[in-house]
Structures are given as structure tokens and as C-alpha cells.
Design a protein around this motif. Structure first.
Motif, PDB file in Angstrom:
ATOM      1  N   ASP A 180     -18.061   2.861  14.641  1.00 50.63           N
ATOM      2  CA  ASP A 180     -17.232   2.099  13.698  1.00 50.63           C
ATOM      3  C   ASP A 180     -16.727   2.982  12.567  1.00 50.63           C
ATOM      4  O   ASP A 180     -15.551   2.910  12.164  1.00 50.63           O
ATOM      5  N   GLU A 181     -17.602   3.820  12.043  1.00 53.96           N
ATOM      6  CA  GLU A 181     -17.206   4.716  10.953  1.00 53.96           C
ATOM      7  C   GLU A 181     -16.128   5.694  11.426  1.00 53.96           C
ATOM      8  O   GLU A 181     -15.147   5.967  10.696  1.00 53.96           O
ATOM      9  N   GLN A 182     -16.292   6.234  12.622  1.00 51.70           N
ATOM     10  CA  GLN A 182     -15.305   7.184  13.147  1.00 51.70           C
ATOM     11  C   GLN A 182     -13.940   6.513  13.354  1.00 51.70           C
ATOM     12  O   GLN A 182     -12.884   7.093  13.046  1.00 51.70           O
ATOM     13  N   ILE A 183     -13.948   5.275  13.856  1.00 46.15           N
ATOM     14  CA  ILE A 183     -12.688   4.546  14.083  1.00 46.15           C
ATOM     15  C   ILE A 183     -11.987   4.283  12.758  1.00 46.15           C
ATOM     16  O   ILE A 183     -10.745   4.430  12.634  1.00 46.15           O
ATOM     17  N   ASN A 222     -49.181   5.045  17.344  1.00 46.50           N
ATOM     18  CA  ASN A 222     -47.830   5.599  17.482  1.00 46.50           C
ATOM     19  C   ASN A 222     -47.235   5.386  18.870  1.00 46.50           C
ATOM     20  O   ASN A 222     -46.381   6.146  19.307  1.00 46.50           O
ATOM     21  N   GLY A 223     -47.692   4.327  19.552  1.00 47.36           N
ATOM     22  CA  GLY A 223     -47.152   4.051  20.879  1.00 47.36           C
ATOM     23  C   GLY A 223     -45.928   3.163  20.792  1.00 47.36           C
ATOM     24  O   GLY A 223     -45.974   1.995  21.150  1.00 47.36           O
ATOM     25  N   ASP A 224     -44.819   3.700  20.296  1.00 46.15           N
ATOM     26  CA  ASP A 224     -43.601   2.917  20.104  1.00 46.15           C
ATOM     27  C   ASP A 224     -43.040   2.453  21.445  1.00 46.15           C
ATOM     28  O   ASP A 224     -43.055   3.187  22.438  1.00 46.15           O
ATOM     29  N   ASP A 225     -42.497   1.247  21.444  1.00 48.16           N
ATOM     30  CA  ASP A 225     -41.903   0.672  22.641  1.00 48.16           C
ATOM     31  C   ASP A 225     -40.582   1.375  22.935  1.00 48.16           C
ATOM     32  O   ASP A 225     -39.688   1.410  22.098  1.00 48.16           O
ATOM     33  N   PRO A 226     -40.397   1.954  24.134  1.00 49.82           N
ATOM     34  CA  PRO A 226     -39.136   2.644  24.438  1.00 49.82           C
ATOM     35  C   PRO A 226     -37.943   1.710  24.444  1.00 49.82           C
ATOM     36  O   PRO A 226     -36.817   2.146  24.186  1.00 49.82           O
ATOM     37  N   LEU A 227     -38.145   0.412  24.732  1.00 52.66           N
ATOM     38  CA  LEU A 227     -37.029  -0.524  24.691  1.00 52.66           C
ATOM     39  C   LEU A 227     -36.503  -0.693  23.274  1.00 52.66           C
ATOM     40  O   LEU A 227     -35.293  -0.712  23.042  1.00 52.66           O
ATOM     41  N   SER A 228     -37.429  -0.814  22.304  1.00 51.65           N
ATOM     42  CA  SER A 228     -36.979  -0.947  20.915  1.00 51.65           C
ATOM     43  C   SER A 228     -36.322   0.345  20.442  1.00 51.65           C
ATOM     44  O   SER A 228     -35.336   0.322  19.691  1.00 51.65           O
ATOM     45  N   LYS A 229     -36.837   1.491  20.901  1.00 55.01           N
ATOM     46  CA  LYS A 229     -36.205   2.768  20.545  1.00 55.01           C
ATOM     47  C   LYS A 229     -34.771   2.820  21.070  1.00 55.01           C
ATOM     48  O   LYS A 229     -33.856   3.262  20.377  1.00 55.01           O
ATOM     49  N   ALA A 230     -34.607   2.370  22.320  1.00 55.15           N
ATOM     50  CA  ALA A 230     -33.271   2.391  22.916  1.00 55.15           C
ATOM     51  C   ALA A 230     -32.320   1.470  22.166  1.00 55.15           C
ATOM     52  O   ALA A 230     -31.154   1.817  21.916  1.00 55.15           O
ATOM     53  N   LEU A 231     -32.789   0.276  21.788  1.00 59.88           N
ATOM     54  CA  LEU A 231     -31.941  -0.667  21.053  1.00 59.88           C
ATOM     55  C   LEU A 231     -31.565  -0.119  19.680  1.00 59.88           C
ATOM     56  O   LEU A 231     -30.415  -0.249  19.242  1.00 59.88           O
ATOM     57  N   HIS A 290     -25.713   4.064  17.104  1.00 57.78           N
ATOM     58  CA  HIS A 290     -24.551   4.696  17.738  1.00 57.78           C
ATOM     59  C   HIS A 290     -23.287   3.849  17.512  1.00 57.78           C
ATOM     60  O   HIS A 290     -22.208   4.396  17.195  1.00 57.78           O
ATOM     61  N   ALA A 291     -23.426   2.528  17.658  1.00 55.05           N
ATOM     62  CA  ALA A 291     -22.275   1.641  17.435  1.00 55.05           C
ATOM     63  C   ALA A 291     -21.806   1.724  15.991  1.00 55.05           C
ATOM     64  O   ALA A 291     -20.589   1.707  15.711  1.00 55.05           O
TER      65      ALA A 291
END
Length: 245
Positions: free
Chosen positions: A209-212, A189-198, A204-205
Motif C-alpha cells: 500500500d505504501e509503495q502504491i 518460544n514455540g511460535d505458531d508458523p501459521l500466525s507467523k505467516a499471517l 507485506h500488504a
């Protein structure tokens, strides 16, 4: 020496399920044999028998495929598993209970003679196959270095470092969990924080888009005039998340 041999053999049997008994470890494990011969070479080295120490180190490399400079400091119960292609430099320090897999280099980046040029591994460090730990810095207690990582800066105690250049993907604050053995430095379960951030940015994007789209629909329903814009490709979150994985 004999108590050390007993400790070394017991530690190998504990960490390698393929090791069936002490006699097999003594006769068939090149990592164990390399450590024993290094102790002879190191004793010669510190007693100013430099050439003899280098020669014993050379013979050990021919026999085992593991090169340990006689000036290196190796602790107790160190296990070099498989071991072929392991290189440990002159000023390297390997603490007690460390595990090193095949193809690992504990190397130096400085050419200044007489200085500390190689890394220090503190107690319980695990270095996965093919990892390169390069430079005069410390890898903290019970830290883990993943296979094929290139480590060029200190690793905190209990942390897991992966990648090229290596970055920290997990740090165990619980000392007991940090001390659990992990073969090849692979942490569950050592997930890469970079992949989590991406993943977070992609999701989020998509929400933006849905909100716009909702805002545009509400404005049109209210009779507000909105200038038309050319439509671009819609964000394919599933495809992007697969690429990140």
C-alpha cells in the motif's frame, strides 16, 4: 518388578516438583499406581488370562480414574501426571520415559479386530492435558503434543504439535534441546508458523500500500493522468496483527 518401581518413583520425583519423597509417590500418585496395576493386568493378558487382566484393569480404573487396556505395552519410567480421564487403548505402545497428563486419549479409529489400531509413542514423548492421539501411527522420540491437540497423523522426532487438527509448530534439530522436559508439552518460544505467516502477509500488504501511494504521488507530480478510483478502508495493520495474536 522392584527395580522398575524404584526407577518409576525416581523419574516421577525428577519430573514433578510437588513430589516430596518416594513414600508419597507410592501411596498418593494414581498414575504410579495405575502403571503398577497395569503390569499385573498385562502379565495376565499375555499369559492368556484375559478375563483376569480385564478385571484388574477395571479395578485400576475405579481406583485411579485411569483406563489402560491390559493389552497395551507400557515402557519403563512412564509418568502419568494427575491422570484422571486418561485412556490408553489395546494396541497402544508407550515407550520409556514418556509423560502423559490428565484427559489424554491414545485411541484407535479402526474397528478391525486384530490389527494395530492405536498410536505408538517413542521414547521421551510428552502429551499435554486433554490431547487426543488417534490412529495407528508413530509419535517420534522426544516429540511434544500440546494440551488439547488432536493428532491424527505421525509426528516427527523432536517436533512439537499443537492445534485441532494438530500441526507442527517447532522441530528441534538439536537432540539435546529436544530431550529437555517441557511440562504439558509447552515449548518456550514455540511460535505458531501459521500466525507467523499471517503476520508476514499483513505486513507485506501494508508495505505494498505504501509503495502504491508513492507511485501515485510520483505520477501526479510528473503530470501523468491517473483515473480516480473510489477509496476503500485503509489496512489497519495493528488491529489485524492483534486479531492474529
Amino acid at each position: 518388578m522392584f527395580p522398575n518401581l524404584t526407577d518409576d518413583i525416581k523419574s516421577i520425583i525428577e519430573r514433578d516438583p510437588a513430589a516430596r519423597n518416594g513414600f508419597e509417590v507410592f501411596t498418593c500418585y494414581p498414575g504410579f499406581q495405575a502403571i503398577v496395576m497395569h503390569r499385573w493386568a498385562h502379565a495376565c493378558w499375555i499369559n492368556q488370562l484375559k478375563w483376569l487382566g480385564r478385571f484388574i484393569s477395571y479395578v485400576a480404573r475405579v481406583i485411579t480414574g485411569i483406563e489402560i487396556h491390559p493389552g497395551a505395552t507400557i515402557g519403563r519410567r512412564v509418568f502419568i501426571d494427575h491422570g484422571f480421564g486418561v485412556v490408553i487403548g489395546e494396541t497402544a505402545i508407550v515407550g520409556d520415559d514418556c509423560t502423559i497428563y490428565q484427559g489424554v486419549t491414545l485411541g484407535g479409529t479402526s474397528l478391525t479386530s486384530g490389527t494395530k489400531r492405536h498410536p505408538t509413542l517413542e521414547r521421551g514423548v510428552i502429551v499435554g492435558a486433554g490431547a487426543q492421539v488417534l490412529g495407528s501411527f508413530t509419535v517420534g522420540e522426544y516429540a511434544k503434543v500440546g494440551s488439547n491437540a488432536v493428532v491424527v497423523k505421525p509426528v516427527p522426532a523432536g517436533a512439537t504439535a499443537v492445534g485441532n487438527p494438530a500441526h507442527i509448530v517447532k522441530k528441534d534439530v538439536d537432540s539435546r534441546s529436544a530431550q529437555l522436559f517441557a511440562a504439558y508439552g509447552v515449548t518456550p518460544n514455540g511460535d505458531d508458523p501459521l500466525s507467523k505467516a499471517l503476520h508476514g502477509l499483513i505486513n507485506h500488504a501494508a508495505r505494498q500500500d505504501e509503495q502504491i501511494e508513492r507511485m501515485m504521488a510520483t505520477m501526479k507530480a510528473a503530470g501523468l493522468c491517473c483515473p480516480s478510483m473510489p477509496e476503500g478502508d485503509k489496512l489497519d495493520t495493528l488491529q489485524l496483527n492483534k486479531l492474529v495474536d
